[in-house]
Design an enzyme around this catalytic site. Sequence first.
Site, PDB file in Angstrom:
ATOM      1  N   GLY A  30       9.325  -2.845   1.582  1.00 51.51           N
ATOM      2  CA  GLY A  30      10.458  -3.126   2.627  1.00 51.51           C
ATOM      3  C   GLY A  30       9.502  -3.015   4.004  1.00 51.51           C
ATOM      4  N   GLY A  31       8.414  -2.884   4.001  1.00 50.12           N
ATOM      5  CA  GLY A  31       7.534  -2.728   5.200  1.00 50.12           C
ATOM      6  C   GLY A  31       7.987  -2.068   6.523  1.00 50.12           C
ATOM      7  CE  LYS A  69      -1.078   0.385   4.850  1.00 49.83           C
ATOM      8  NZ  LYS A  69      -1.758   1.229   5.985  1.00 49.83           N
ATOM      9  CG  HIS A 110      43.845 -14.386  21.596  1.00 53.38           C
ATOM     10  ND1 HIS A 110      43.040 -14.021  22.688  1.00 53.38           N
ATOM     11  CD2 HIS A 110      44.953 -13.967  21.616  1.00 53.38           C
ATOM     12  CE1 HIS A 110      43.864 -13.266  23.333  1.00 53.38           C
ATOM     13  NE2 HIS A 110      45.200 -12.877  22.820  1.00 53.38           N
ATOM     14  CG  MET A 148       5.038  -8.937  16.426  1.00 54.71           C
ATOM     15  SD  MET A 148       4.278  -7.591  16.989  1.00 54.71           S
ATOM     16  CE  MET A 148       2.500  -8.179  16.543  1.00 54.71           C
ATOM     17  CG  LEU A 175      14.942  -0.856  26.729  1.00 52.64           C
ATOM     18  CD1 LEU A 175      15.484  -2.101  27.339  1.00 52.64           C
ATOM     19  CD2 LEU A 175      15.033   0.096  28.074  1.00 52.64           C
ATOM     20  CB  ALA A 202      13.089  -8.386  10.448  1.00 56.24           C
ATOM     21  CD  GLU A 258       8.014  -2.986  31.471  1.00 50.53           C
ATOM     22  OE1 GLU A 258       8.230  -2.638  30.261  1.00 50.53           O
ATOM     23  OE2 GLU A 258       7.130  -3.748  31.982  1.00 50.53           O
ATOM     24  CB  VAL A 261      13.426  -4.818  21.670  1.00 48.61           C
ATOM     25  CG1 VAL A 261      14.359  -4.554  20.752  1.00 48.61           C
ATOM     26  CG2 VAL A 261      13.688  -6.126  22.550  1.00 48.61           C
TER      27      VAL A 261
HETATM   28  C1  LIG Z   1      11.489   0.660  15.746  1.00 51.39           C
HETATM   29  C2  LIG Z   1      11.455  -0.978  15.413  1.00 51.39           C
HETATM   30  C3  LIG Z   1      12.557  -1.367  15.267  1.00 51.39           C
HETATM   31  C4  LIG Z   1      12.729  -2.741  15.174  1.00 51.39           C
HETATM   32  N1  LIG Z   1      14.050  -3.517  14.948  1.00 51.39           N
HETATM   33  C5  LIG Z   1      13.929  -4.752  14.717  1.00 51.39           C
HETATM   34  C6  LIG Z   1      15.272  -5.285  14.802  1.00 51.39           C
HETATM   35  O1  LIG Z   1      16.123  -4.838  14.854  1.00 51.39           O
HETATM   36  N2  LIG Z   1      14.997  -6.692  14.437  1.00 51.39           N
HETATM   37  C7  LIG Z   1      13.778  -7.299  14.275  1.00 51.39           C
HETATM   38  O2  LIG Z   1      13.938  -8.536  13.678  1.00 51.39           O
HETATM   39  N3  LIG Z   1      12.754  -6.597  14.135  1.00 51.39           N
HETATM   40  C8  LIG Z   1      12.710  -5.473  14.403  1.00 51.39           C
HETATM   41  N4  LIG Z   1      11.341  -4.830  14.481  1.00 51.39           N
HETATM   42  C9  LIG Z   1      10.342  -5.510  14.189  1.00 51.39           C
HETATM   43  C10 LIG Z   1      10.242  -5.762  12.455  1.00 51.39           C
HETATM   44  O3  LIG Z   1      10.157  -4.610  11.778  1.00 51.39           O
HETATM   45  C11 LIG Z   1       9.100  -6.516  12.065  1.00 51.39           C
HETATM   46  O4  LIG Z   1       9.088  -8.014  12.853  1.00 51.39           O
HETATM   47  C12 LIG Z   1       9.165  -6.959  10.779  1.00 51.39           C
HETATM   48  O5  LIG Z   1       9.013  -5.839   9.758  1.00 51.39           O
HETATM   49  C13 LIG Z   1       7.668  -7.839  10.299  1.00 51.39           C
HETATM   50  O6  LIG Z   1       7.747  -8.126   9.052  1.00 51.39           O
HETATM   51  P1  LIG Z   1       6.304  -8.328   8.330  1.00 51.39           P
HETATM   52  O7  LIG Z   1       7.044  -8.616   6.855  1.00 51.39           O
HETATM   53  O8  LIG Z   1       5.403  -9.259   9.005  1.00 51.39           O
HETATM   54  O9  LIG Z   1       5.846  -7.047   8.180  1.00 51.39           O
HETATM   55  P2  LIG Z   1       5.963  -5.569   8.111  1.00 51.39           P
HETATM   56  O10 LIG Z   1       7.250  -5.067   8.147  1.00 51.39           O
HETATM   57  O11 LIG Z   1       5.166  -4.751   9.104  1.00 51.39           O
HETATM   58  O12 LIG Z   1       5.181  -5.113   6.465  1.00 51.39           O
HETATM   59  C14 LIG Z   1       3.901  -5.277   6.395  1.00 51.39           C
HETATM   60  C15 LIG Z   1       3.698  -4.439   5.056  1.00 51.39           C
HETATM   61  O13 LIG Z   1       2.436  -4.696   4.578  1.00 51.39           O
HETATM   62  C16 LIG Z   1       1.730  -3.773   4.185  1.00 51.39           C
HETATM   63  N5  LIG Z   1       0.471  -3.906   3.862  1.00 51.39           N
HETATM   64  C17 LIG Z   1      -0.415  -4.048   5.297  1.00 51.39           C
HETATM   65  N6  LIG Z   1      -1.980  -4.073   4.773  1.00 51.39           N
HETATM   66  C18 LIG Z   1      -1.797  -4.144   3.362  1.00 51.39           C
HETATM   67  C19 LIG Z   1      -2.828  -4.303   2.473  1.00 51.39           C
HETATM   68  N7  LIG Z   1      -3.977  -4.509   2.733  1.00 51.39           N
HETATM   69  N8  LIG Z   1      -2.465  -4.156   1.318  1.00 51.39           N
HETATM   70  C20 LIG Z   1      -1.144  -3.631   0.811  1.00 51.39           C
HETATM   71  N9  LIG Z   1       0.026  -3.610   1.682  1.00 51.39           N
HETATM   72  C21 LIG Z   1      -0.339  -3.957   2.897  1.00 51.39           C
HETATM   73  C22 LIG Z   1       2.360  -2.436   5.088  1.00 51.39           C
HETATM   74  O14 LIG Z   1       2.129  -1.077   4.488  1.00 51.39           O
HETATM   75  C23 LIG Z   1       3.934  -3.188   5.407  1.00 51.39           C
HETATM   76  O15 LIG Z   1       4.707  -2.280   4.371  1.00 51.39           O
HETATM   77  C24 LIG Z   1      11.336  -3.530  14.569  1.00 51.39           C
HETATM   78  C25 LIG Z   1      10.326  -2.622  14.565  1.00 51.39           C
HETATM   79  C26 LIG Z   1      10.334  -1.552  15.120  1.00 51.39           C
HETATM   80  C27 LIG Z   1       8.858  -0.713  14.796  1.00 51.39           C
END
Ligand SMILES: Cc1cc2nc3c(=O)[nH]c(=O)nc-3n(C[C@H](O)[C@H](O)[C@H](O)COP(=O)(O)OP(=O)(O)OC[C@H]3O[C@@H](n4cnc5c(N)ncnc54)[C@H](O)[C@@H]3O)c2cc1C
Length: 468
Positions: free
Chosen positions: A39-40, A34, A446, A320, A188, A322, A205, A185
């Site tokens: 890259g989400g 959307k 080392h 949750m 912090l 990546a 917290e 996480v």
């Molecule tokens: C500040 C922050 C730091 C983070 N740091 C880390 C980290 O260091 N390491 C780690 O592993 N995780 C981290 N995370 C968590 C990580 O970002 C998520 O777990 C990960 O992005 C989830 O991936 P996903 O593909 O499930 O969804 P998302 O990355 O949330 O992507 C979902 C995508 O779907 C799209 N979408 C939703 N509904 C629709 C629709 N109906 N039609 C079209 N598109 C749609 C959205 O726009 C979005 O782009 C962090 C999160 C935040 C907020």
Amino acid sequence: MSIYDVAVIGSGPGGYVAAIRCAQLGMKTAIIEKYSTLGGTCLNVGCIPSKALLDSSHHYEHAVKHFEEHGIEIPGEVKVNLEKMIARKQTVIDQTCDGIQFLMKKNNIDVYEGLGSFKDATHITVAKNDGSQETIEAKHTIIATGSKPSTLPFISIDKERVITSTEALKLKEVPKHLVIIGGGVIGLELGQVYRRLGANVSVVEFMDRIIPGMDKALSKELQKAMKKQGVKFYTSHKVTGVTNTGDEVVITADDKKGNPVEFKGDYCLVSVGRRPYTDGLNAEAAGVKINERGQVEVNDHLQTSAANIYAIGDVIKGAMLAHKAEEEGTFVAETLAGQKPHIDYNLIPGVVYTWPEVAAVGKTEEQLKEEGIAYKIGQFPFRALGRARASKDLDGFVKILADKTTDEVLGVHMVGARCADLIAEAVTAMEFRASAEDISRMSHAHPTFTEAIKEAALAATDNRAIHA
Ligand SMILES: Cc1cc2nc3c(=O)[nH]c(=O)nc-3n(C[C@H](O)[C@H](O)[C@H](O)COP(=O)(O)OP(=O)(O)OC[C@H]3O[C@@H](n4cnc5c(N)ncnc54)[C@H](O)[C@@H]3O)c2cc1C
């Protein structure tokens, strides 16, 4: 109408990895996003931008606090240019998102920009940002719609003073006092960014410790280290109200004893977790069940209640993260190709990118106790390592939990420099069901921080760490 073997809704790390793996396996694949960038959450407002700011603020802290002892003198004052720092972060995001666009092209994946909604189980309508609509047909669909920041029912996020992580990644000024609700996480990591840049930071917290899901020893050590850096912690505090009074936010809470207390700051970061996101998806039209927690319900094959539709990542149960979403993307693609993939959820590592970093995989000590598994502990402090002394990264330790009878490694928990990368060794060892003795007999270069893992393994084997 375009017809696909697979349509992926959402282009985060779950969605884009699923799409690439489907394409690699010969399926005609579409991805629907959307937003205008792929890259989400991870690439746009999550993992990557937060790490970019952590790195920039770390450089600043080094320059101000540590350069001198290394014999580096900077004439004049070292200053933060927040606008430039945020702009650099945006460049990192832009380049990384462009990289995903390139990968879609390279793998012949059709990208649809717009909100994807189910018409029925095999048709998805894409509502484009220019107001037009297009419907595509897909034999299989993978829901990867991710998550959004959640809040408490009585807090309204105004995105000005009461903010989520998304706004905290692009503030126009360094807060004087940043009050963070939630010692997990995300809170912090962002708290440490602004502390390094000069803000007073208070973490409020609800639980009796920060990073509550991790091994208790890690919570204690990280809190100790961040306290030394000047972050104030208020654990066992239940927030009862948040009011934006204009230039200030007033946060009320009940303390450990139930007495009312008040915090005043110029910004309040609400980081109490994230909620699965299915708004506008029209899941019901496809027969996809959403549970009471808002998650898309899946079975062990990540299949939803509609047989041709799967779901992965933050929108389903589980951590949750990546890399968890990525594994699930690959898992579903390979399942659709008739393969028999496997994910060991116990071996998905968890990382906090503060400094010292925190990383863990496998069972915590609390879990082993609860499950009645007899275990032994091997622990080794970083301060006893030559490499850690050279860089003066002395905080933290590696703790290995191994089965008391078989010596199999059951959990590895660490706080310290570079732990985010060190944890990969523990994951590898545990994937191959290594014993603590196996690790202790492997040569570790080392001087490196990895020697702490070998020493902890020696300590677990029969209490024979060499350097402690
Ligand atoms: C500040 C922050 C730091 C983070 N740091 C880390 C980290 O260091 N390491 C780690 O592993 N995780 C981290 N995370 C968590 C990580 O970002 C998520 O777990 C990960 O992005 C989830 O991936 P996903 O593909 O499930 O969804 P998302 O990355 O949330 O992507 C979902 C995508 O779907 C799209 N979408 C939703 N509904 C629709 C629709 N109906 N039609 C079209 N598109 C749609 C959205 O726009 C979005 O782009 C962090 C999160 C935040 C907020």
